[in-house]
Design a protein around this motif. Structure first.
Motif, PDB file in Angstrom:
ATOM      1  N   GLY A  16       0.797  -1.225   0.000  1.00 38.20           N
ATOM      2  CA  GLY A  16       0.000   0.000   0.000  1.00 38.20           C
ATOM      3  C   GLY A  16       0.825   1.267   0.000  1.00 38.20           C
ATOM      4  N   THR A  23      -0.375   3.900   5.635  1.00 36.35           N
ATOM      5  CA  THR A  23      -0.293   2.446   5.565  1.00 36.35           C
ATOM      6  C   THR A  23       1.018   1.889   6.101  1.00 36.35           C
ATOM      7  OG1 THR A  23       0.413   2.736   3.260  1.00 36.35           O
ATOM      8  CG2 THR A  23      -1.909   2.239   3.642  1.00 36.35           C
ATOM      9  N   SER A  26      -0.647   0.116   9.148  1.00 33.96           N
ATOM     10  CA  SER A  26      -2.042  -0.307   9.013  1.00 33.96           C
ATOM     11  C   SER A  26      -2.298  -0.697   7.563  1.00 33.96           C
ATOM     12  CB  SER A  26      -2.987   0.817   9.433  1.00 33.96           C
ATOM     13  OG  SER A  26      -4.333   0.417   9.301  1.00 33.96           O
ATOM     14  N   PRO A  27      -2.966  -1.808   7.309  1.00 34.98           N
ATOM     15  CA  PRO A  27      -3.171  -2.267   5.932  1.00 34.98           C
ATOM     16  C   PRO A  27      -4.003  -1.293   5.107  1.00 34.98           C
ATOM     17  CG  PRO A  27      -3.678  -4.008   7.525  1.00 34.98           C
ATOM     18  CD  PRO A  27      -3.510  -2.750   8.299  1.00 34.98           C
ATOM     19  N   LYS A  28      -3.661  -1.184   3.847  1.00 33.64           N
ATOM     20  CA  LYS A  28      -4.454  -0.366   2.925  1.00 33.64           C
ATOM     21  C   LYS A  28      -5.903  -0.823   2.911  1.00 33.64           C
ATOM     22  CE  LYS A  28      -4.106  -1.574  -1.294  1.00 33.64           C
ATOM     23  NZ  LYS A  28      -3.633  -1.847  -2.671  1.00 33.64           N
ATOM     24  N   LEU A  31      -8.298   0.962   5.275  1.00 36.08           N
ATOM     25  CA  LEU A  31      -8.620   2.384   5.171  1.00 36.08           C
ATOM     26  C   LEU A  31     -10.138   2.549   5.162  1.00 36.08           C
ATOM     27  CD1 LEU A  31      -6.064   3.542   2.453  1.00 36.08           C
ATOM     28  CD2 LEU A  31      -6.006   4.105   4.892  1.00 36.08           C
TER      29      LEU A  31
END
Length: 298
Positions: A16, A23, A26-28, A31
């Motif tokens: 990401g 990102t 935190s994972p894309k 979002l």
């Protein structure tokens, strides 16, 4: 008789990088589009299309995805204790969405490589692939449209949309011939990210696929491309050249590229305006904006 499509794969191991620094940890796929993570929209689409089992292909730093679809006992208890029953039901429903499994892609080596991680999960059945950052807003779920085409033509199906101008070079592009169905085409050839002048059509491949299990053999025989990645378009093209029929569905609905910053912002506005609890105030705010010639809001 064509076997029912029961399984779906969600490749979610990418880094990401277009959304850094958001990102970084935190994972894309997590979002939020208004108040729901991107991947939840696509999971709900899959379930609404008849999917029973889901495999999410993850990588490092992707634990929040698993946590999101798991039961959160502490949060649920807190919501119940405070009498927030509607929120409790909403949170509990997420963990009951579908049967979700996970596998780790240790290296992000392309979409083809990510899909290959689902070989055991597929168990010699045709299966769907959904990319979480492709959001399709449609009355009839996008995947359901594709499953209908698969059941009619009994062959792999990809989703497509028209892209005008030089933007076509950002996509896989297909060369087609018409069928008896207005929005379904038989694919003659496909190419990954061609130059504008070399594109065989204005029909781009987007993040929805229905694939048959012979794709795994094709992936094994697909050479790595730029960056050492295995592209699923190259594997599908290999199958096509060996005589495997492929079809494309021009989806009914609006597709948002939420993997792109501008596309993500546009999707956020569009989805906020569809929300009964937000649309009136949000629309009034948008009307109040005074955009000067430089594109700045005053």
């Amino acid at each position: 008789m064509t076997k029912k499509i029961r399984k779906a794969v969600f490749p979610a191991a990418g880094l990401g990088t277009r959304f850094l620094p958001a990102t970084k940890a935190s994972p894309k796929e997590m979002l939020p589009l208004v108040d729901k993570p991107l991947i939840q929209y696509s999971v709900e689409e899959a379930v609404a299309s008849g999917i029973e089992s889901i495999l999410i292909v993850t990588g490092r730093e992707k634990a929040p995805i698993e946590n999101h679809f798991d039961i959160s006992f502490e949060l649920e208890q807190l919501l119940q204790d405070k009498g927030k029953d509607e929120m409790f039901r909403m949170v509990r429903k997420i963990s009951q969405t579908a049967r979700i499994l996970y596998t780790r892609q240790k290296q992000a080596l392309g979409l083809g490589h990510a899909i290959y991680q689902a070989k055991d999960f597929a168990e010699n059945e045709a299966f769907a692939v959904l990319l979480a950052d492709d959001i399709v807003d449609a009355e009839n779920p996008a995947l359901r449209q594709m499953i209908d085409a698969y059941e009619k033509y009994e062959a792999p199906v990809i989703a497509t949309m028209q892209v005008e101008g030089e933007a076509i070079s950002r996509f896989g592009v297909i060369e087609t011939e018409e069928t008896e169905d207005e929005n379904i085409f038989r694919i003659k050839d496909m190419v990954e990210k061609p130059a504008f002048e070399d594109a065989p059509s204005d029909l781009a491949i987007i993040g929805r696929y229905i694939l048959t299990p012979d794709v795994f053999d094709a992936i094994e025989r697909t050479e790595k491309g730029a960056g050492g990645e295995i592209q699923i378009t190259d594997a599908m093209r290999l199958m096509l050249k060996e005589g495997k029929p492929f079809y494309a569905v021009k989806l009914e609905g609006t597709r948002h590229d939420a993997g792109d910053k501008l596309g993500f912002l546009i999707a956020t506005v569009e989805f906020a305006l569809k929300r009964e609890d937000l649309c009136e105030d949000f629309r009034e705010y948008l009307k109040s904006l005074d955009l000067n010639a430089e594109g700045k809001a005053n």
